[in-house]
Design a protein around this motif. Structure first.
Motif, PDB file in Angstrom:
ATOM      1  N   ALA A  25     110.595   7.024  15.542  1.00  0.00           N
ATOM      2  CA  ALA A  25     109.846   7.773  16.563  1.00  0.00           C
ATOM      3  C   ALA A  25     108.376   7.889  16.173  1.00  0.00           C
ATOM      4  O   ALA A  25     107.486   7.755  17.024  1.00  0.00           O
ATOM      5  N   ALA A  26     108.115   8.120  14.889  1.00  0.00           N
ATOM      6  CA  ALA A  26     106.727   8.211  14.427  1.00  0.00           C
ATOM      7  C   ALA A  26     105.999   6.879  14.610  1.00  0.00           C
ATOM      8  O   ALA A  26     104.816   6.851  14.985  1.00  0.00           O
ATOM      9  N   PHE A  27     106.708   5.770  14.356  1.00  0.00           N
ATOM     10  CA  PHE A  27     106.075   4.467  14.573  1.00  0.00           C
ATOM     11  C   PHE A  27     105.736   4.271  16.043  1.00  0.00           C
ATOM     12  O   PHE A  27     104.638   3.782  16.380  1.00  0.00           O
ATOM     13  N   LEU A  28     106.662   4.607  16.939  1.00  0.00           N
ATOM     14  CA  LEU A  28     106.405   4.408  18.364  1.00  0.00           C
ATOM     15  C   LEU A  28     105.250   5.299  18.839  1.00  0.00           C
ATOM     16  O   LEU A  28     104.460   4.883  19.697  1.00  0.00           O
ATOM     17  N   LEU A  57     123.261   6.332  21.287  1.00  0.00           N
ATOM     18  CA  LEU A  57     122.538   6.953  22.393  1.00  0.00           C
ATOM     19  C   LEU A  57     121.145   7.408  21.976  1.00  0.00           C
ATOM     20  O   LEU A  57     120.183   7.258  22.732  1.00  0.00           O
ATOM     21  N   ALA A  58     121.010   7.947  20.764  1.00  0.00           N
ATOM     22  CA  ALA A  58     119.695   8.424  20.311  1.00  0.00           C
ATOM     23  C   ALA A  58     118.677   7.290  20.272  1.00  0.00           C
ATOM     24  O   ALA A  58     117.492   7.498  20.568  1.00  0.00           O
ATOM     25  N   ALA A  59     119.125   6.082  19.904  1.00  0.00           N
ATOM     26  CA  ALA A  59     118.217   4.927  19.866  1.00  0.00           C
ATOM     27  C   ALA A  59     117.815   4.518  21.276  1.00  0.00           C
ATOM     28  O   ALA A  59     116.652   4.166  21.524  1.00  0.00           O
ATOM     29  N   ASP A  64     113.767   4.417  25.629  1.00  0.00           N
ATOM     30  CA  ASP A  64     113.418   4.819  26.986  1.00  0.00           C
ATOM     31  C   ASP A  64     112.097   5.597  26.999  1.00  0.00           C
ATOM     32  O   ASP A  64     111.212   5.346  27.835  1.00  0.00           O
ATOM     33  N   ARG A  65     111.936   6.525  26.045  1.00  0.00           N
ATOM     34  CA  ARG A  65     110.701   7.303  25.983  1.00  0.00           C
ATOM     35  C   ARG A  65     109.497   6.411  25.685  1.00  0.00           C
ATOM     36  O   ARG A  65     108.410   6.597  26.245  1.00  0.00           O
ATOM     37  N   ALA A  66     109.690   5.424  24.807  1.00  0.00           N
ATOM     38  CA  ALA A  66     108.592   4.514  24.464  1.00  0.00           C
ATOM     39  C   ALA A  66     108.139   3.724  25.698  1.00  0.00           C
ATOM     40  O   ALA A  66     106.932   3.566  25.935  1.00  0.00           O
ATOM     41  N   LEU A  67     109.096   3.231  26.487  1.00  0.00           N
ATOM     42  CA  LEU A  67     108.732   2.470  27.685  1.00  0.00           C
ATOM     43  C   LEU A  67     107.984   3.347  28.685  1.00  0.00           C
ATOM     44  O   LEU A  67     106.992   2.900  29.293  1.00  0.00           O
ATOM     45  N   HIS A  68     108.434   4.585  28.866  1.00  0.00           N
ATOM     46  CA  HIS A  68     107.742   5.484  29.787  1.00  0.00           C
ATOM     47  C   HIS A  68     106.305   5.732  29.333  1.00  0.00           C
ATOM     48  O   HIS A  68     105.375   5.755  30.150  1.00  0.00           O
ATOM     49  N   GLU A  98     109.973  -4.065  35.700  1.00  0.00           N
ATOM     50  CA  GLU A  98     108.769  -4.898  35.747  1.00  0.00           C
ATOM     51  C   GLU A  98     107.706  -4.296  36.652  1.00  0.00           C
ATOM     52  O   GLU A  98     106.506  -4.494  36.444  1.00  0.00           O
ATOM     53  N   ARG A  99     108.143  -3.528  37.640  1.00  0.00           N
ATOM     54  CA  ARG A  99     107.180  -2.911  38.553  1.00  0.00           C
ATOM     55  C   ARG A  99     106.297  -1.897  37.837  1.00  0.00           C
ATOM     56  O   ARG A  99     105.212  -1.567  38.303  1.00  0.00           O
ATOM     57  N   ALA A 100     106.788  -1.405  36.696  1.00  0.00           N
ATOM     58  CA  ALA A 100     106.011  -0.446  35.907  1.00  0.00           C
ATOM     59  C   ALA A 100     105.185  -1.135  34.831  1.00  0.00           C
ATOM     60  O   ALA A 100     104.569  -0.466  33.999  1.00  0.00           O
ATOM     61  N   GLY A 101     105.198  -2.476  34.822  1.00  0.00           N
ATOM     62  CA  GLY A 101     104.405  -3.219  33.845  1.00  0.00           C
ATOM     63  C   GLY A 101     105.139  -3.516  32.548  1.00  0.00           C
ATOM     64  O   GLY A 101     104.520  -3.947  31.578  1.00  0.00           O
ATOM     65  N   ILE A 102     106.451  -3.284  32.524  1.00  0.00           N
ATOM     66  CA  ILE A 102     107.271  -3.594  31.348  1.00  0.00           C
ATOM     67  C   ILE A 102     108.071  -4.855  31.671  1.00  0.00           C
ATOM     68  O   ILE A 102     108.964  -4.833  32.520  1.00  0.00           O
ATOM     69  N   HIS A 103     107.758  -5.945  30.995  1.00  0.00           N
ATOM     70  CA  HIS A 103     108.338  -7.246  31.328  1.00  0.00           C
ATOM     71  C   HIS A 103     109.368  -7.642  30.273  1.00  0.00           C
ATOM     72  O   HIS A 103     109.011  -8.042  29.155  1.00  0.00           O
TER      73      HIS A 103
END
Length: 386
Positions: A25-28, A57-59, A64-68, A98-103
């Motif tokens: 989490a610290a790296f992200l 699930l924690a991973a 998910d949080r990183a992508l957001h 992809e619509r959010a810019g994550i390909h």
């Protein structure tokens, strides 16, 4: 155009049963902050997002949080699946995301369909080559031999064909997850040997401006245009000497590459110590390692009592003990772990055959059978993971 190249997050992985989720989490956090501060045009993630096909699930929540956060920052992200990932699971919802810019590029059929980014100098075509398991994709790429080199070469032919149809000013980037010749491995990477061959030559990627590699955990430069970012965290003591970084890569108008290493946060250093137990407990030179994760190799001729508890009194984060008793120089015996270190599964099996036959190793036909058996086991695992 400026890219931040990273790979091998292995979300959900532990280090000798110590959870690394907090460090991941610290790296992200660092990744998103760097992308903002350095005003990068895109983040490139070259595979092994997760540590296993069905991550905890924690991973998944961390991912998910990183992508957001990357999407909220307006930073396009190009990401491929690695050999630890389940391509199908990682690629679920790729069209919507992809619509959010994550390909997300997890389907081998999409190797020649780039993410096209633009700057003041024109277009940059980013091609994502997910990990290509040779036996599973050789028919898709119409190659005769199920080898890493042949399937990657076929994928790159498709990339070059697409690139040739674009304006000549188009610059190009390829993401790939593979063992490229000249790279240095550690104990952390899963063996991807097929038919006795794991590495592919760097020349396979000729014709593109930058190749963002994943799989090997050490940051390294194969050529000026072909680089591994390495993992952001150490996942085995073989990585104790690694400097964990990402690459900040710039492509100029002509496609020339400049690259800068950006240090990743270090949650706790790793130390490999060796000596007799009394020496490790008393030597003042080891004071600097008292807060590190420690692997201790004990050389006492006789195994000491309660070594882990005694070491933990000085090194509270000791994780591993290796016993390598001092021996007479005339004694050629070494431990099983020492003999096996750095050897592939196939090599270990061949050594076993040599041992039970009293020194006669397998012939070439038998080696072929052994390699095929290990390939089938790995493929069965990959198919089960989906």
């Amino acid at each position: 155009m400026r890219f931040l190249h990273t790979s091998d997050w292995h979300l959900g992985r532990s280090l000798h049963r110590v959870s690394m989720l907090e460090a991941q989490a610290a790296f992200l956090d660092h990744l998103v902050a760097t992308a903002r501060a350095r005003e990068v045009d895109a983040v490139l993630v070259a595979g092994d997002v997760y540590d296993r096909a069905v991550p905890p699930l924690a991973a998944v929540e961390l991912f998910d949080r990183a992508l957001h956060r990357l999407a909220d920052a307006g930073v396009p992200t190009v990401m491929i699946s690695g050999n630890h990932d389940s391509a199908r699971r990682l690629g679920v919802g790729a069209g919507l995301i992809e619509r959010a810019g994550i390909h997300l590029r997890t389907d081998p059929a999409g190797c020649a369909t780039p993410v096209v980014l633009a700057d003041a100098h024109g277009d940059v075509a980013c091609y994502g080559l997910p990990y290509l398991e040779p036996v599973l994709v050789k028919d898709d790429f119409r190659v005769d031999k199920a080898r890493h080199e042949t399937v990657l070469a076929a994928a790159m032919e498709q990339v070059r064909a697409d690139l040739a149809a674009r304006p000549t000013s188009t610059r190009s980037v390829v993401l790939a997850h593979a063992f490229v010749g000249g790279g240095k491995a550690s104990d952390s990477e899963r063996d991807i040997t097929v038919g006795g061959v794991a590495a592919v030559p760097a020349e396979t990627f000729h014709g593109v401006d930058y190749v963002a590699l994943g799989h090997l955990h050490g940051c390294q430069t194969i050529t000026g245009r072909v680089r591994y970012s390495g993992s952001p965290l150490a996942y085995s003591f073989s990585e104790a000497t690694h400097r964990k970084t990402t690459w900040l890569v710039e492509l100029d108008a002509e496609g020339s590459v400049t690259a800068e290493r950006i240090d990743c946060p270090v949650p706790r250093p790793l130390a490999r110590l060796s000596g007799r137990l009394a020496e490790l407990l008393e030597d003042p030179a080891h004071e600097r390692h008292e807060d590190a994760f420690v692997e201790a190799t004990l050389t006492d001729p006789v195994r000491p009592a309660e070594p882990m508890a005694r070491l933990a009194a000085r090194f509270p984060h000791v994780l591993s003990i290796v016993f390598a008793p001092e021996r007479d120089p005339q004694d050629s015996a070494v431990s099983y772990a020492q003999r096996m270190r750095g050897r592939s599964d196939v090599e270990i099996a061949e050594d076993f055959v040599t041992h039970v036959r009293g020194g006669t190793g397998p012939d070439e036909d038998e080696r072929t059978v052994l390699r095929a058996a290990f390939d089938e086991v790995r493929i069965a695992g990959a198919e089960a993971a989906g």
